[in-house]
Scaffold this active site. Sequence first.
Site, PDB file in Angstrom:
ATOM      1  N   SER A 294     -26.635 -24.847 -56.196  1.00 41.56           N
ATOM      2  CA  SER A 294     -27.310 -25.875 -55.409  1.00 41.56           C
ATOM      3  C   SER A 294     -26.287 -26.882 -54.927  1.00 41.56           C
ATOM      4  CB  SER A 294     -28.374 -26.585 -56.259  1.00 41.56           C
ATOM      5  OG  SER A 294     -28.928 -27.672 -55.553  1.00 41.56           O
ATOM      6  N   SER A 295     -26.432 -27.334 -53.690  1.00 40.68           N
ATOM      7  CA  SER A 295     -25.495 -28.324 -53.160  1.00 40.68           C
ATOM      8  C   SER A 295     -25.682 -29.675 -53.829  1.00 40.68           C
ATOM      9  CB  SER A 295     -25.685 -28.472 -51.645  1.00 40.68           C
ATOM     10  OG  SER A 295     -26.994 -28.950 -51.356  1.00 40.68           O
ATOM     11  N   CYS A 350     -17.234 -26.922 -45.537  1.00 41.81           N
ATOM     12  CA  CYS A 350     -18.429 -27.714 -45.830  1.00 41.81           C
ATOM     13  C   CYS A 350     -18.447 -28.990 -44.987  1.00 41.81           C
ATOM     14  CB  CYS A 350     -18.458 -28.070 -47.315  1.00 41.81           C
ATOM     15  SG  CYS A 350     -20.011 -28.797 -47.851  1.00 41.81           S
ATOM     16  N   ASP A 383     -14.966 -27.771 -58.070  1.00 46.70           N
ATOM     17  CA  ASP A 383     -15.367 -26.846 -57.006  1.00 46.70           C
ATOM     18  C   ASP A 383     -15.191 -27.499 -55.640  1.00 46.70           C
ATOM     19  OD1 ASP A 383     -16.554 -24.937 -55.406  1.00 46.70           O
ATOM     20  OD2 ASP A 383     -18.597 -25.562 -55.890  1.00 46.70           O
ATOM     21  N   GLY A 385     -12.081 -28.218 -52.223  1.00 50.77           N
ATOM     22  CA  GLY A 385     -10.879 -28.992 -51.923  1.00 50.77           C
ATOM     23  C   GLY A 385      -9.599 -28.423 -52.489  1.00 50.77           C
ATOM     24  N   TYR A 430     -14.688 -16.010 -42.870  1.00 56.04           N
ATOM     25  CA  TYR A 430     -14.974 -16.903 -44.001  1.00 56.04           C
ATOM     26  C   TYR A 430     -15.990 -17.924 -43.532  1.00 56.04           C
ATOM     27  CZ  TYR A 430     -14.231 -20.461 -47.635  1.00 56.04           C
ATOM     28  OH  TYR A 430     -14.397 -21.380 -48.652  1.00 56.04           O
ATOM     29  N   GLY A 434     -23.691 -22.967 -46.399  1.00 56.83           N
ATOM     30  CA  GLY A 434     -24.589 -23.856 -45.675  1.00 56.83           C
ATOM     31  C   GLY A 434     -24.538 -23.658 -44.175  1.00 56.83           C
TER      32      GLY A 434
END
Length: 537
Positions: A294-295, A350, A383, A385, A430, A434
Site C-alpha cells: 500500500s502506498s 513515483c 523503500d 530513492g 520500467y 501507480g
Amino acid sequence: MESTTKVKVNGFVESTSSSAAPAIQTKSTTGFDAELQDGLSCKELFQNGEGLTYNDFLILPGYIDFTAEEVDLSSPLTKSLTLRAPLVSSPMDTVTESEMAIAMALCGGIGIIHHNCTPEYQALEVHKVKKYKHGFMRDPSVMSPTNTVGDVLEARRKNGFTGYPVTENGKLGGKLLGMVTSRDIDFRENQPEVLLADIMTTELVTAPNGINLPTANAILEKSKKGKLPIVNQAGELVAMIARTDLKKARSYPNASKDSNKQLLVGAAIGTRSEDKARLALLVANGVDVIILDSSQGNSVYQVEMIKYIKETYPELQVIGGNVVTRAQAKNLIDAGVDGLRVGMGSGSICITQEVMACGCPQATAVYQVSTYARQFGVPVIADGGIQSIGHIVKAIALGASAVMMGSLLAGTSEAPGEYFFSDGVRLKKYRGMGSLEAMERGDAKGAAMSRYYHNEMDKMKVAQGVSGSIVDKGSVLRYLPYLECGLQHSCQDIGANSINKLRDMIYNGQLRFMKRTHSAQLEGNVHGLFSYEKRLF
C-alpha cells in the site's frame, strides 16, 4: 600552567591553547575518542526537523582494523528472518517475478513477487522459487509403475527435468521401487505407451531417513548418481536430494535459505477481502514472508489484514507499510507486524509527493521510523530513492535493516519484460505501480489499483507513477556481488565490521555525519573533466 579550551565550530572540535608548546595527542586504539568527535551524531543531524535525502549528508570515516572481506552483511528482514545481504527486490511487475527472486536469494537477499497478476500466477511464481534449490525435497514429484514414457515426457515439459522416483502408489510415502531418468527414456520418444515398470532403474543408492544434509551430499557425490532417495526403515520414500542442488550450493554459499534449505521468497498482497484467497494460495506454495502493498499503510484496512494474517497464519512473517512517520508506524506495530516498509513518493518512477502533496524525504523518514520501531524489535526496510551503493549504506546508517530496490534492478536480464532498442541503446521497460499503465493491466484484476485505494469500477483514476525505460544492466548475478562488495568496502571505511555494528554505532554516538551544501555535493561528484566514462563494474 597550560589551559586549553575546546570550541565546536561547524560540527568540528577545535582546540585552542594559551601556551605555544605543542599539545601531545594520544592515539586511540579503537579510533573512537569522545574528545575528538567531528561532525554530528545521527540525532543532531535531524534535530532541526529538516526533510533530508541521502545526498544531503555524508558519513565521516572511522578506524580500520579489519579487511573488507571480513565485513558481515547479515541483517534482519523481519523479527524471525535474517538475510545474508540486506538487499530486497521491489514487488513491481517490471522488477520481480520468479527469475529475479531466485537470483536475489542466491546472492543472499530476497525477492518479493508482485501481485499485479492473478493469484494463481503469483502462487506459481512462488512455487518456482521454492523448488529451485531443494536441499531435502520434502514433496518431490513421484511416478508409479503404471505411468508411461509419455507421462515422463509431459512432466519434463512442465518441470524442466526428467529424473523421478517410482513408488508402488505413485505418491510420496509409498514403497520405493526404482527411478526413471533421462537415460531410461532416451530414444523412446516414439514409444509413449511404454510402462515405467518395464524401463525404470531398480538398483538404487539410497540414504536412511534422519541423515543430515552434509552426509547425504557426500553419499550423492560418491555415488555419481543424479538423485539420492531418502527412505525410512520400511523402504518408503520420504525425501530426495538432487546433484544439481549440490552444485548450486557450492556456487552460491551465501544463499538465503529456509530450514529445509529452500530459497527464501516473499510475495505482496493487497488489503481487500479477496486478497485472503490469494494469501491462502501463497501460503500453500511455501511463501516465507508477506508484504502488505500500500502506498499509505496507516489504514484500518491494513490493520485488519495484519490481525487476520496473525490469527490465521501465526508463524507467517508480515511486513506492513508503506509508512514515513512514527505515528503511522505505531498503528502497524500495535497490530502485530514483523517488519516495516518505509517510503512514500521517493522512488524514481513515483510522483506521489508531486500529485498528492503527501510524503516525506526518504532519509528523514528512515531515521524517524527506524528509531521508533527499534524499541519494539521491528526491522525497517528503506523503500525508494536508492540509486547507488552509497545510498544503501546511508539507509542502513540511519537505522534501516535492509533496502528495497526497484530502478537499481530494473533493466537486468532477470527483470520481467523483453528488451528493445531505441537509438541503438538496449533498454527494458520500467514503470511505477501507480502508473496508469500498471493499474490498467488486463490480467491484474485491479491488484495495482488497490495499492492506491482505487478499484476497477472507478471512473477516474489518479496516477501516482510514471512509465519509462532503463538501460540494460546485464545479469543480477553479476550486479548484486558488485553491490555487496561495495557495501563491504564502505563499511570498512566507516569502521564497522558488520551491518549490525554499523547500526549500533548510530545509537552510541560513534557514527558521525556531516551535512553537504550544494557546492559540497558538486565537489563530491565527477567534475572538471571535458569528458569521462563512468564504469562501475
